[in-house]
Design a protein around this motif. Structure first.
Motif, PDB file in Angstrom:
ATOM      1  N   UNK A   1       1.016  -1.205  -0.143  1.00 58.99           N
ATOM      2  CA  UNK A   1      -0.242   0.162   0.366  1.00 58.99           C
ATOM      3  C   UNK A   1       0.417   1.106   0.133  1.00 58.99           C
ATOM      4  N   UNK A   2       0.653   2.344  -1.151  1.00 60.23           N
ATOM      5  CA  UNK A   2       1.469   3.111  -0.786  1.00 60.23           C
ATOM      6  C   UNK A   2       1.111   4.219  -1.914  1.00 60.23           C
TER       7      UNK A   2
ATOM      8  N   UNK B   1      10.215   2.426  -1.116  1.00 56.27           N
ATOM      9  CA  UNK B   1      10.594   2.404   0.228  1.00 56.27           C
ATOM     10  C   UNK B   1       9.842   0.938   1.403  1.00 56.27           C
ATOM     11  N   UNK B   2       8.854   0.828   0.787  1.00 55.07           N
ATOM     12  CA  UNK B   2       7.583   0.019   1.761  1.00 55.07           C
ATOM     13  C   UNK B   2       8.307  -1.522   1.126  1.00 55.07           C
ATOM     14  N   UNK B   3       9.332  -1.901   0.434  1.00 54.80           N
ATOM     15  CA  UNK B   3       9.783  -2.666  -0.327  1.00 54.80           C
ATOM     16  C   UNK B   3      11.395  -3.395   0.611  1.00 54.80           C
ATOM     17  N   UNK B   4      11.537  -3.933   0.784  1.00 53.15           N
ATOM     18  CA  UNK B   4      12.756  -4.641   1.493  1.00 53.15           C
ATOM     19  C   UNK B   4      13.565  -5.738   1.168  1.00 53.15           C
ATOM     20  N   UNK B   5      14.691  -5.735   1.043  1.00 48.71           N
ATOM     21  CA  UNK B   5      16.158  -7.060   0.515  1.00 48.71           C
ATOM     22  C   UNK B   5      15.626  -6.928  -1.124  1.00 48.71           C
ATOM     23  N   UNK B   6      16.249  -7.958  -1.183  1.00 49.06           N
ATOM     24  CA  UNK B   6      16.388  -7.718  -3.036  1.00 49.06           C
ATOM     25  C   UNK B   6      15.094  -7.023  -3.729  1.00 49.06           C
ATOM     26  N   UNK B   7      14.082  -7.446  -3.079  1.00 53.56           N
ATOM     27  CA  UNK B   7      13.355  -6.790  -4.131  1.00 53.56           C
ATOM     28  C   UNK B   7      13.035  -5.729  -4.244  1.00 53.56           C
TER      29      UNK B   7
ATOM     30  N   UNK C   1      15.647  -4.673  -6.932  1.00 51.37           N
ATOM     31  CA  UNK C   1      15.796  -5.148  -7.817  1.00 51.37           C
ATOM     32  C   UNK C   1      14.987  -4.476  -8.215  1.00 51.37           C
ATOM     33  N   UNK C   2      13.720  -3.703  -7.460  1.00 47.27           N
ATOM     34  CA  UNK C   2      12.152  -2.445  -7.583  1.00 47.27           C
ATOM     35  C   UNK C   2      13.291  -1.192  -8.388  1.00 47.27           C
ATOM     36  N   UNK C   3      14.252  -0.712  -7.405  1.00 49.05           N
ATOM     37  CA  UNK C   3      14.413   0.838  -7.518  1.00 49.05           C
ATOM     38  C   UNK C   3      15.431   0.438  -8.867  1.00 49.05           C
TER      39      UNK C   3
ATOM     40  N   UNK D   1       5.486  -5.006 -10.076  1.00 50.99           N
ATOM     41  CA  UNK D   1       4.531  -5.007  -8.778  1.00 50.99           C
ATOM     42  C   UNK D   1       4.948  -6.170  -7.567  1.00 50.99           C
ATOM     43  N   UNK D   2       5.243  -6.110  -6.735  1.00 48.36           N
ATOM     44  CA  UNK D   2       6.120  -6.925  -5.918  1.00 48.36           C
ATOM     45  C   UNK D   2       4.999  -7.596  -5.160  1.00 48.36           C
TER      46      UNK D   2
END
Length: 128
Positions: A7-8, A16-22, A25-27, A60-61
């Motif tokens: 949710x963003x 910013x709501x993602x973490x780790x490899x996701x 990768x998304x950035x 989409x993560x």
């Protein structure tokens, strides 16, 4: 498995709501897409969506994977045969796990071609 991203309200908040490899990768993909063509970036359907004459690309993560989706993905399979048809029309997704190898150059090449297709063929959502 949830079928929606975090949710963003903004693209920056989505990453910013993602973490780790996701997050990494998304950035990377976001930067490659925005560097490839003059996309308008937004949050739509709980996904990071890149607009150019209509919807063009989405990130989409999900819980254990990341999707790089293209509204005209079936036409991009010559550039990356890993893109799988998804749903009706010309949708196609590159489904990635942490082990999937993809470079910024590959993403930029796909994004530039997706942009060109929307410019040439018009808004893919107008056909639905």
């Amino acid at each position: 498995m949830p079928m929606m991203g975090p949710a963003a309200e903004t693209p920056d908040a989505y990453i910013a709501a993602l973490s780790g490899w996701q997050r990494e990768r998304c950035a990377m993909m976001r930067a490659a897409i925005m560097g490839a063509a003059p996309f308008e970036e937004t949050i739509k359907w709980t996904n990071l969506v890149f607009m150019a004459n209509g919807p063009c690309i989405l990130i989409r993560a999900e819980e254990h994977r990341v999707l790089l989706g293209f509204w005209r993905g079936k036409r991009l399979r010559a550039l990356d045969p890993r893109i799988k048809a998804s749903g009706k029309y010309e949708l196609g997704n590159l489904v990635m796990t942490e082990a999937t190898k993809v470079t910024a150059e590959q993403v930029a090449r796909l994004a530039a071609e997706a942009f060109r297709l929307n410019a040439e063929l018009g808004n893919p959502a107008a056909r639905t």
